[in-house]
Each structure stands twice: as C-alpha cells, then as structure tokens.
Design an enzyme around this catalytic site. Structure first.
Site, PDB file in Angstrom:
ATOM      1  N   GLY B 147     -24.559  16.194 -14.367  1.00  0.00           N
ATOM      2  CA  GLY B 147     -24.494  14.924 -15.077  1.00  0.00           C
ATOM      3  C   GLY B 147     -23.431  14.024 -14.464  1.00  0.00           C
ATOM      4  O   GLY B 147     -22.543  14.486 -13.744  1.00  0.00           O
ATOM      5  N   CYS B 148     -23.511  12.742 -14.777  1.00  0.00           N
ATOM      6  CA  CYS B 148     -22.570  11.787 -14.192  1.00  0.00           C
ATOM      7  C   CYS B 148     -21.150  12.033 -14.696  1.00  0.00           C
ATOM      8  O   CYS B 148     -20.205  12.118 -13.911  1.00  0.00           O
ATOM      9  CB  CYS B 148     -23.015  10.355 -14.481  1.00  0.00           C
ATOM     10  SG  CYS B 148     -23.403  10.022 -16.208  1.00  0.00           S
ATOM     11  N   TYR B 149     -20.988  12.144 -16.029  1.00  0.00           N
ATOM     12  CA  TYR B 149     -19.644  12.399 -16.548  1.00  0.00           C
ATOM     13  C   TYR B 149     -19.076  13.721 -16.029  1.00  0.00           C
ATOM     14  O   TYR B 149     -17.930  13.766 -15.572  1.00  0.00           O
ATOM     15  CB  TYR B 149     -19.647  12.407 -18.083  1.00  0.00           C
ATOM     16  CG  TYR B 149     -19.885  11.066 -18.731  1.00  0.00           C
ATOM     17  CD1 TYR B 149     -18.989  10.014 -18.563  1.00  0.00           C
ATOM     18  CD2 TYR B 149     -20.994  10.838 -19.540  1.00  0.00           C
ATOM     19  CE1 TYR B 149     -19.188   8.785 -19.177  1.00  0.00           C
ATOM     20  CE2 TYR B 149     -21.204   9.614 -20.159  1.00  0.00           C
ATOM     21  CZ  TYR B 149     -20.304   8.592 -19.981  1.00  0.00           C
ATOM     22  OH  TYR B 149     -20.503   7.380 -20.596  1.00  0.00           O
ATOM     23  N   THR B 151     -19.606  15.286 -13.289  1.00  0.00           N
ATOM     24  CA  THR B 151     -19.199  15.179 -11.886  1.00  0.00           C
ATOM     25  C   THR B 151     -17.780  14.636 -11.772  1.00  0.00           C
ATOM     26  O   THR B 151     -16.931  15.197 -11.075  1.00  0.00           O
ATOM     27  CB  THR B 151     -20.179  14.270 -11.123  1.00  0.00           C
ATOM     28  OG1 THR B 151     -21.462  14.893 -11.114  1.00  0.00           O
ATOM     29  CG2 THR B 151     -19.717  14.033  -9.694  1.00  0.00           C
ATOM     30  N   ALA B 152     -17.514  13.550 -12.477  1.00  0.00           N
ATOM     31  CA  ALA B 152     -16.187  12.934 -12.386  1.00  0.00           C
ATOM     32  C   ALA B 152     -15.119  13.788 -13.061  1.00  0.00           C
ATOM     33  O   ALA B 152     -14.024  13.975 -12.531  1.00  0.00           O
ATOM     34  CB  ALA B 152     -16.220  11.536 -12.999  1.00  0.00           C
TER      35      ALA B 152
END
Lengths: 344, 344, 344, 344
Positions: B147-149, B151-152
């Site tokens: 997921g995007c969150y 990853t960060a």
C-alpha cells in the site's frame, strides 16, 4: 555526444532544461552557471535532480563555457540575454536564447514593449517555432525561443488564418497561465494566499507577448489585430489559450478541425483533438505536446472558438528549446522529449 | 522483450502503469482490460497517452490474457483481485497484484480490517517491498505490491527500529496523502469544493493500512504498536508520513541519519536527505524515489521525528509494481523508472 | 461605544481585526497604524474593505494612539510588540497583543525558543484563552493572545488531561496550517509553485509554539511532554491538529466525547462534534468557532485520537483577540463574532 | 419579521441562503425543504451552520409551505422550478426562483438552450438584476434570479453599451468560474485530481447563459452579439469575466471608468475600481459585491477590456436573491448582506 551549457540555470526554465537533458541520450551537460548559487550542487536548487544529475553551478565565464560547449542555452532574463548572447556568438558557440530579447524583427517594438534600450540591435535570431521555421532553425547560429503565450496562440491560430477563414481584425486570445510562468522569485502575486482561489488578469492589453504574437501572425495576414489578455490561475504548470474568431464563411466543426489535421500532419508534438474535445492541462503536464481542440462553431453568430494547451515550462519554454537544439544538431526531434505527461 | 498485461487498466494505477511501461525498453504491453471501457482507445480515459500508446481496452478473458503475457499486473480493487489472481496463477502467469488482498500473512487480520471474507486464503504472495524482500521477489509467482502509506511508513521506520534505538510501543505515523490515492471515482470527499482548502483525517485509528504497517514492522520487534492516522490534503499526487518516535538512548541527528544512509546504501530509489532537510513532494512527483529526511531530535523530550515522502501513484503503487516486475524478470531494477520528478 | 486602535494593521491579522471590527456594534476603530503604508486607505492593502471601512493607515504615534483609544490591539511581529506594549501600558491603555512576546511565564523559555533577548521581562500578560482564563481576562491590562497552534492543541487536549485519562508523557500533536499563518510577506515557502501540491513539515521539534503548548498543559499535569510537528498545507486559511494520546484506562468514544461536552458546555465558540465526525475546515472558515471531533479509540492499542480545527486567522488570532476585547470591555462575548463560516 | 421558506435547501445555493438569512434581522426561516435529507438537521449537510441555525429539512408540502411563508426561494434545479413555482404562486406566495426556468422572455430560446420543454410558458418573472430592474422587482410576484455568468457579464458591459461607445457586434466575454458553480454533486469534472491544476473551457459557444446575456444586452442595442466561453478554474468560489470590446471612438481609461462611476453611483453592491486596477476574487469572496475594473484601452487597436468579479454563490446566486427579497419586502437593500469578504 554533444556538449551543451546552460547560462542562468537556477530558475525554472534552467531546472527544466536540466530535467530534460539529464535523460537525453545524445547530449551531455558540460556546465550550468548561476552567479547566486555558484559552487552549490544543482539539487540544492532543483530538488528533483538529487541523484539524477551530479553537477554544481559555476560562475559564468564565457570563455570557459565556449571552450567546452557545442551549444548553449541562455535561460537568462530579458535584458541579460542581450548582453550575454553576443559574447557567446562571438566565441563561435550556437545559442538557443529563452528570453524575449531576440524575438523581434523590429527592435523599436521590442524597446517599446519591454521598456528598455536594446544593446545588440544588430544581432538577429531565428524565431524558434519548429512548426513554422524548421528549415531556418537547422542552420541558425541563434534561435530565439518563443514565449509561452505566443507558442500556444500562434499554433492555435495559424491553420485558421492561412486558410483565410477568419477575419484577421477580430481575434481575441484570452489566455490563462500557471504561476510557474512568473519565475521562481517570490512576489506579491505569487504569494500562495494571494494566488490560490484567484484568477487575475494582468498587463491587460499591454503584455509584451502581444507584439510577438502579432509579428508572427501578420506573416499570414497584415491585417491581424489581436486582443490579448493573459491571466494567472492557481495552477503550477500549464497554459491554455481560448481563441475567439469571426468566420468569414460558414464552416462546420469538422471542416475547421480538418485545417488543423492537415497543417500539423507530420508534427511530432502537435496533437489535434476531436471536434468538441477540449484540451486538458494534465494531458500535457510535463510533456512537450501542444493539444489543440474545441473547434466550436456558433453558426448563428458566425464565430469559431479554438482552445490550445501546453505546459508553459516545456513546449512553452525548455522543451521547445531542446526541440530546437535537436533540429540544430541534427538529432531526432523527439530525443529527450518522449516523457509522457503526468496525469492526473 | 517480455509481454505484460494489465487487468483493470482504467483507474489511476492502471494509467500510471501504462505511462511507465510505454517507455520501458524491455517490455511490451500486450493487453489492458477494462469491463467498462472495452473497445475504447486508452487515451480516451488517460488523455496523457494520446499518440503515446496506440492500444484499446479489452474485456477481460483470462485465457487470452495468459496466452499472451509473461506477467500480469492486477490493478483491480480489493475484493476483485482475490478472485482474479488465482485464475491467472492457475494459468501459469506471474502476477503483481496492487490490491491489499494478498498482503497479509494472517487472513483473519485481512478479513477484520477489509470487512470481507477472503475467497482464496491459501494463495500467498511475497510482500513487494524490494528494499526488504528483493531475494524473495526474484522468484515469486505472486507479488503483493504494498500500500502507499505502508511504503512510506515502513521504509521510514525500519532503520530506527532494527537499531533498537526507539521504543517500539510509542510510534505515531501521521500521514498526508494526495487525493489521487482515493482513485478516479468522484465521491463526496473528492469533490473539489470539499477537497480544496481542506485537510481531512479519515478512518482514524481504523485504516486498513495500519495492520499492514504493523505486520512488517513487527518482524523487527514484536512490541511494535503504531498510532496511524491518514489525512487527505489538497494535493493531486504525493504522500508524506511524519513519524514521531521515542528514543531509547541519546542520539544526535547525524547519528540518526547515519542509520538510514547505511541501511539504504545500495538502494536505487531511496534518497536520504541531510539532517534538517525535509522532503518535498515536488522532488518525487512523477518519480519512483522515496525521500527520507528531517532526522530531528528533541533532546529534552527524547523524541526523534523522521519524514518520508513518495509519489503515491509511483513508489506508492505503479512504479513500485514495475520495480517488482523488473526484479522478477531479471531486468535492471531502474529500467522504465528513470523519469525525473516534475518540479515545480 | 468604545474606541480601539490597531498597531501594525497592514498584515493578515491586522486586516482580519479590521474585517471583524468593521461590523462590531459597540466599537469604533479610531486608528490603525502602519509605517509602510501610512497615508494610504486601508482598502489598498485589504481589498475586501473597499467601501466597508473608510479609514487610512497612519504612522504610529503612541501618545496620539493612547489619547484616542480605550483599548489597543498590537498586531506587530514578535520582537516589536515587546517594545510597543510597554509604551501603551504606560499611557494607560489596555492592550491585546497578538505576538508571542508576552505569553510566557518564564522569560528564559521565550528567549530560548524565539532566539532573542526580551526587553520588557517585567511586563506580564494574562494568557488570552477565554475557555481557561475568562475571569483573569476581564480585569487584565494586557492580554497575550495565544498562538494559532496552541489554541487548537490546548483546547483539544485539556478535557482529556484534566480527567487524567491519558498518559501525559505520550502526547503527539501533529498540526497542519494554512499558509496565511506565515503572514503576508512573500517568501520561498509561500511561493505558489512551491506551496501548492505540497505538504511541508517545518521547524520540526523546535517550533516556538511547543513551549507555549506545554506551559499551558503542564498546569494540568507537570509530566506533560508533547511531540509537536507543524506542517504547511496548500490551504489559505484553516488549521487542524491531530492529537494522538495513550489512554490510561479503557474508554469508549462516547465517554471520551462526554468529557468535551461537559467541559465546554457553556462555551459560545467551542463545538463538540459527534464521535466519529471529523472537523472540516470549511465549517470554521472565516468564523471564530473551534470544532473538536473524531474521539477515535483504538482499543487494541489503548490509543485515542482527537482532531481540532480552527480558522488560524480568526479563533487562531484576530477573532480570539476580539473575543478577549469583548470580555475586557464587558460586551457580549459573541459581539462582532457571529459571522457564519464560508462553506464551501 | 417576515417568514420565508426555501425549496431545495440542500445544495450550495440553498446553504448560502441559509448562511445569509441566519443573520438577517428582518426575516425568519420558517422552513427549508429537501426530499433527500428530510428529517435531518441542516448542519449535517451544511456543516458551517452547526449551532448557527437549529432547523431540520422537511419534505416539500406546498400547502404547508405557503401557509407559513410570506416569500419563498426556489433553489431547485432547472426543470424542477418550472413545476414548483406555479404551485407556489397559485397559493399566493411571492417567489424568488434561482433557476433558469423563468428568465427568458422567449420560451423558444429557453427550450432550445436548456434542451427541454417548458411546462409553464405562461408564467413570467421579473429578471432579478436590481441594478437594471429595481422598480419592477419591488412589485413582482415572481423574480427570476439571474445566472452567475450573466450577472457579471451584463453589469460589466451595460455602461459601455448604453453609451454606444463599443461595437455591439464585437463582444467577447471570456469567463472563469469557481467549481462550486457546478453544484454539490460530485462528477468527473469536479473530481479533485481532474479539477485541480486545470483550466477547462466547457459548453464552448453553446452555454445556456449566452442567450440570457444577449437577451438583456439587446435591450441596449439589438445588434449585440457575444462570443461567450465559460471556463472552470481550480477555485471554490468566485467568478471573473474578461470583457473584450471594440471601441467606436477614441477614449482613455479614465473616460471609460467614468461611464461606470456614473451609472453605478447609487448602487450599494457595485464597486468601481481605479483604471488599471484588476478585481481580485478575495475582495468579493463571501460578499455580495461586484467589483469592476481594468478599463484597459489599447489605443493602437481600438480595443477596451473590462474585468468584473463576483462570488458566484453570493452576488451570482443567493446574495442577489436576498437582495431581491429585500427589495420585494421593503427592507433596506443591504440588510443581511453586510458581511465583509474573506481576504485572504
């Protein structure tokens, strides 16, 4: 592999040249100058270039620039380019200048609209709009890269004008530009609380791009008169021109569109949309395309409206400059410019 | 030249896969499916692809997809992927799935946070974070793209956690995402008059990315507990995570930074900023980089704050998916992903 | 009818004071000063005031100001107020100061975080948060109007803290502010191409509002320690604080909410939302309300998250200053502040 | 104290009527209807009204509405108003209708541009532009409140037209509107990732406001022909019209401006800026003012450009509706409309 340099590389057009050239297969950036940032890595000013381009700004030294470079981009402001370009030409370097200093056939027009005396009136550039002057650009020592508004307005009007299908004395170009067009120096109109949630007409009926537009369009009809009003809109990148014209004869949208399809048939960077389709900024954002569409005919009033859209920093500045360089150096015109627009 | 397909290509992650793959030198897009848009050219949905990719959507037919493709991206929503992926795997195609359906070791956690029964609980994917699982990805039949969150947040915390320099039970990840993360379907929260001039926390303390974050971080310490709150901010692309931690011992910013420099030394897409430098979205916009910075230490309170930034559609989705594909197919990991971020 | 003056009226908080006072039934603006704009009509700087307020800026002359005014607002920057306020107090005028100069009980803390020596350490103000100090404000000669972040963070945390329901040493306040909070001087971070499509953490772990927040919260528990990170988001007006806490005992969202309902029962400007409802900036934009909501409990991890939202220029600055003035002068606390928020 | 009702109160214009009427001293909102939200408090739809207006939506019942109200606002969409308004008029209630249904003298024009049959062609309204029709509005049973674009364009052109100083057949009105003008239903063009960083011309040369503009302007010259193109810009509220005209005689900017000063001398809501000053949206945001400026003359080409700006939801819709109500009910025309614009 050609070596190129950039004079005045710390602004937005300088950064955009670096972004494009960093991925150009035929060219190496030999130097990039900035008085203010001399000695600093380019990524301190253009954070997108971190780990992409290991290069530092240097102070301008035209002898050293000329020694190392086959071609130089001047991304210097109006008034500075007129001083720098002659120095480079004298040293035998070919130049693409992004300022307005060498775009005018008639220096008096320049002096009137830019409000300053020209110090190199004898130097002449080729107007760097490849769609009109490709042959001349090939051999040019100096290419005067067009302004952002003129690029959109001229390319959006030429097919109509040369077909003599519109009244040249009734042309309104109402344009809207993203704020990066104002450069990277903070000022009152670019302060976010002023610029967001805002639409602001500026230099109404007196913008320096007006005579540039008319100069080029008058090659198709000496009676061309344009009412040109630029606006700042809350957009970082992108420029759109809404072109209102009076038809001289009845045409339907497909006929209008056909003029564009035909005129731009072999152009790598001009996309003609369907009649009724309106260009979107996200379709060109970050890319060198100009999208032209709408082709809306109001039969009752005999009017036609065409809309053109570009990324003001790419086709409107640095991308077109690289396109000109590609033509000058005999590379594929698309080299380095195949980046796809960022949508959404 | 490998042949790849995209299932569910009309959304933002599908469009972004096409944007990247259109310029990938080792891969050809053999097919892209969309039930809704079957038969239409891709540029009618993704206007940036006009003249870039001459391809039309087709209706999904998994036999035909499998025949033509070496690898398939599933850009289908949660709940759909769990139905599609097994059909593809059965047909011998390797898959990178961009949904959340195959990211969890424990299906019960999935079912609780996604609020649906899993129909293929026996299918397991490799978690597609190359910085942690590169070896496993190489040989994987199925990669579950993060997921995007996560990853960060994960990449922003691992160096601190594995050094046991922070208290694993006191971690706050306060994240802000651009609105493209919500997909391309208009809804109330993405309606411009609601989304502009707004900051909106959502799914506070219950977002489905929370257990994904904890699953991965708990491999470094079983006591990891995260307070995770995502926000929607008026940005199209980009995601930033502010990570607040409690230090277990006194450290200065350079020491903190050094943990990151060392851990990510050979990573092509992780850029570690200077201590005190905060990542900017424009430095990653459109690119596959993750920028990590701040490394701010509050000695008096024993706290450290790290900030990580990505383009949610690139490193947070489609770029990372292509990075995974490159690893799976033995290409250079950077192939197709050298596009420079669009700044400003 | 009371007469009031504004020192430093050309900035955003000055403009906002004028906007509010122009429609206040009990007060007349006797003078507004600005060195830079002395002699110009206020609407040349604040274009919304054209035809609303026929008044011109004057150069500051404290004798003349004191003669004409019952109360003066100092909308001067940090460092200037400490010089101006004593001059006004000496002349017998009551003052509401919007800077940080008089907010601290301990001058050493001020000097450390603001990085300058205090020239009037003996002058003390009442901290102008009416919800906590209404009685003291009534009689105060000098009210130190709170900072924008502290207003949201303190009001968002007090009900939890005084109930001893959270661990005072684990508090994270992650805040996002509109860009008007940075004032009306253009600078690099407020330049539209930098500020739009951006989220930027700044002064991470060192912002001068951190000690102000802790000073006030420590009155409820001396062990309070806050990890505070402010961010700039692409919003003109509005500020939201996401408050992450560790519960000391099991509570459900309704119980949490009830603490707020009870504590703020009679407050005219505090609106407590339903549990699960998250405050929206448009609900407070242009108004003096603070909205507090979310009340999200993560039982598994023992965490609670509360979100507070204000207009940073109204409840976060000039609106609260007028609220303080109303209390000081014995007017209805809501007078002049009944303007409804602008949604959307 | 008059009692008023609102039919269709859940949209943006309904919300804006409530925002204004909540602070109107002569009027009480007796009822507000919404089929979809019947039974819900208004603040669930319009979050700015929480604690401001304790009222719930009710299902429409025209008998009950008529009984309780002296005047009713129809904030219903085109096509619905034509059904509702006759029912209200029959019941003896005066009506201000915000749709386009009753703005046209010639029903055939309505049917052509709105693409539907009119079911109440015999009902006639007074066109609710107080600056032109104040006397007629006083006694009207039905006022047809003008469209947002026509308000700006008509008021921006009338002083030039009636002075016969421009060629009526060469008028270009290039307008830019905030996105709230599209209503509160999410759709593709209002989806934030599409609408942000975008400028989009729409209904080019065929927008339904074009015949409304010409109908009113033709009262000053039957030869009026307008090329009208509306654009959506990334702004929540605000509308600006750039009006390009051909002068019939030489004039300087001050002479042009003088036509406006004179014509609007006694108008409470028209502000004429200095020649060269361009209206800013923040100067009218949330207020009922129209600002008119620029007055730029291009002598060489014989052109003049005027720019007008309004808040599309206030002077362009609900504010003007309340202004009409004030005239109809004999109140001060400014009552309830003294709110100052929100700048920045």
């Amino acid at each position: 592999m050609a070596a190129v340099g950039i004079i005045g590389g710390s602004g937005y057009t300088g950064g955009e040249l670096l972004r494009i050239l960093a991925r150009h297969s035929q060219v190496e950036v030999a130097c990039v100058t900035s008085r203010e940032h001399a000695g600093r890595p380019v990524h301190k000013v253009h954070p997108n270039l971190r780990r992409v381009l290991e290069l530092s700004f240097e102070a301008p030294d035209y002898d050293r620039v000329a020694e190392r470079c086959d071609l130089v981009f001047c991304a210097t402001p109006h008034g500075v380019s007129m001083q720098v370009v002659p120095l480079l030409l004298e040293r035998g370097v070919r130049v693409v200048d992004l300022s307005g200093d060498f775009r005018f056939g008639d220096v008096a027009v320049y002096e009137r609209y830019y409000g300053r005396k020209h110090v190199a009136p004898e130097v002449r550039g080729v107007y760097g709009l490849p769609e009109l002057y490709r042959k001349e650009i090939e051999k040019a020592e100096l290419v005067a890269n067009p302004g952002c508004y003129p690029t959109a307005v001229i390319l959006g009007l030429v097919p109509l004008l040369r077909g003599r299908t519109i009244d040249p004395s009734f042309i309104v170009a109402d344009a809207k530009s993203g704020i990066s067009g104002a450069g990277n120096r903070p000022r009152e109109t670019t302060h976010f609380p002023n610029a967001a949630e805002s639409v602001l007409a500026y230099r109404v009926a007196s913008h320096q791009h007006l005579p540039e537009i008319e100069q080029e369009l008058q090659r198709f009809s000496s009676e061309v008169r344009v009412s040109f009003v630029p606006h700042i809109v809350p957009v970082i990148r992108g420029l759109t021109a809404t072109l209102h014209c009076q038809l001289t004869r009845s045409m339907d949208p497909e006929e209008v569109r056909e003029l564009y399809v035909e005129f731009y048939r072999d152009e790598p960077f001009v996309r003609v949309l369907e009649a009724g389709e309106v260009p979107r900024l996200s379709a060109v954002r970050g890319s060198n395309f100009i999208d032209i569409g709408a082709f809306a005919v109001d039969e009752e009033r005999g009017r036609v409206v065409v809309v053109a859209a570009i990324d003001n920093l790419v086709k409107g500045a640095s991308g077109q400059a690289v396109q000109n360089m590609n033509i000058m150096l005999g590379f594929s015109e698309e080299e380095g410019l195949r980046g796809v627009a960022i949508h959404p």
